[in-house]
Design a protein around this motif. Structure first.
Motif, PDB file in Angstrom:
ATOM      1  N   HIS A  37       1.689  -1.277  -0.213  1.00 30.92           N
ATOM      2  CA  HIS A  37      -0.279   0.014   0.523  1.00 30.92           C
ATOM      3  C   HIS A  37       1.269   1.651   0.091  1.00 30.92           C
ATOM      4  CE1 HIS A  37      -4.251  -1.844   0.766  1.00 30.92           C
ATOM      5  NE2 HIS A  37      -3.284  -3.080   2.150  1.00 30.92           N
ATOM      6  N   ASP A  50      -5.711  -2.362   4.232  1.00 28.30           N
ATOM      7  CA  ASP A  50      -5.748  -1.306   4.307  1.00 28.30           C
ATOM      8  C   ASP A  50      -5.732  -0.246   5.296  1.00 28.30           C
ATOM      9  OD1 ASP A  50      -8.311  -1.413   4.377  1.00 28.30           O
ATOM     10  OD2 ASP A  50      -9.113  -0.356   2.732  1.00 28.30           O
ATOM     11  N   LYS A 102      -1.982  -3.961  -3.695  1.00 30.87           N
ATOM     12  CA  LYS A 102      -3.114  -4.317  -2.755  1.00 30.87           C
ATOM     13  C   LYS A 102      -3.732  -2.977  -3.018  1.00 30.87           C
ATOM     14  CE  LYS A 102      -4.430  -7.901  -0.724  1.00 30.87           C
ATOM     15  NZ  LYS A 102      -4.323  -8.850  -1.299  1.00 30.87           N
ATOM     16  N   GLY A 103      -3.008  -1.587  -2.751  1.00 30.04           N
ATOM     17  CA  GLY A 103      -4.209   0.137  -2.413  1.00 30.04           C
ATOM     18  C   GLY A 103      -4.333   0.840  -3.815  1.00 30.04           C
ATOM     19  N   THR A 106      -1.406   2.044  -6.381  1.00 39.12           N
ATOM     20  CA  THR A 106       0.122   1.144  -6.629  1.00 39.12           C
ATOM     21  C   THR A 106       0.846   0.615  -7.308  1.00 39.12           C
ATOM     22  OG1 THR A 106      -1.260  -0.822  -6.182  1.00 39.12           O
ATOM     23  CG2 THR A 106      -0.434   0.074  -4.111  1.00 39.12           C
TER      24      THR A 106
END
Ligand code: G3P
Ligand code: MG
Length: 231
Positions: A37, A50, A102-103, A106
């Motif tokens: 993230h 998150d 994931k974020g 990114t």
């Protein structure tokens, strides 16, 4: 079959920490997996969720913390949430690294960061695999950094992976153990793509994926699988 230490040796050590990655490499895992993230100050940090709620002693969203403030949290056994840079420096080419986006955002950040890192340290792009359930992040990443191998992650049975795999020049289709069948393995292989399976944590499951001809497994217990191979 490649054994990938999922969030490090996370079955025994706090997930996504330097300790967990070091232990995985020590036990003989040839690859590790981690999740990224971006934090408030823009650096890429290694954490699955998150928020910091589940894995540290504090609460809040990652993007509300500066890197300096994240450094003060305890992610278990007095480990901290590492930056991606710290993990790459620790690994120092001793293992391949699967970086999972994931974020949001990114893909763009990682493309710039990893391109610079590989150049500065003279590391081959093939030392990394980039994967995500967020297929738009993969598209952004691949557009900016086309030479890194891509794994397309699916939560459920991947029905329509062919077009996207072509677009991303993908290396693998990454599927959950529960979606796995020999039909699916053959279908993915028929498109010259590898089959990577998450998360395989027992010897019985390990033997099953091996029988099916899977190319790589993500596991929280890399030591168990590496040792079973020696027998
Ligand atoms: O990449 C395999 C696996 O890490 C995907 O699921 O939720 O553990 O990141 P998750
Ligand atoms: Mg992951």
């Amino acid at each position: 079959m490649l054994i990938i230490a999922h969030r490090g040796a996370s079955g025994h050590f706090p997930e996504n920490t330097l300790l967990s990655f070091e232990e995985a490499i020590k036990t003989g895992a040839k690859a590790i997996e981690l999740d990224i993230h971006a934090c408030k100050t823009g650096e890429l940090v290694v954490i699955h969720d998150d928020t910091v709620n589940r894995t540290t002693n504090k609460k809040g969203n990652i993007d509300n913390y500066s890197l300096l403030d994240l450094n003060k949290l305890n992610a278990g056994k007095n480990e901290k949430i590492p930056s991606l840079l710290e993990v790459l420096n620790l690994v120092n080419s001793r293992a391949k690294i699967n970086i999972e986006l994931k974020g949001k955002g990114t893909g763009k950040k990682l493309a710039a960061f990893l391109t610079d890192y590989c150049k500065a340290h003279n590391i081959k792009h093939s030392n990394f695999y980039i994967s995500s359930f967020r297929h738009n992040e993969l598209k952004t990443f691949h557009h900016l950094a086309p030479d890194f191998p891509i794994g397309i992650l699916y939560h459920f049975y991947p029905r329509h992976f062919v077009m996207l795999a072509k677009k991303l020049k993908a290396h693998s289709i990454n599927v959950s153990f529960s979606a796995l069948s020999s039909t699916l393995v053959n279908k993915i292989h028929s498109h010259n793509l590898e089959v990577w399976v998450y998360t395989v944590n027992t010897i019985e499951q390990y033997h099953k994926v091996e029988r099916l001809g899977v190319d790589a497994v993500f596991t929280n217990f890399p030591k168990l699988f590496v040792e079973s191979r020696k027998k």
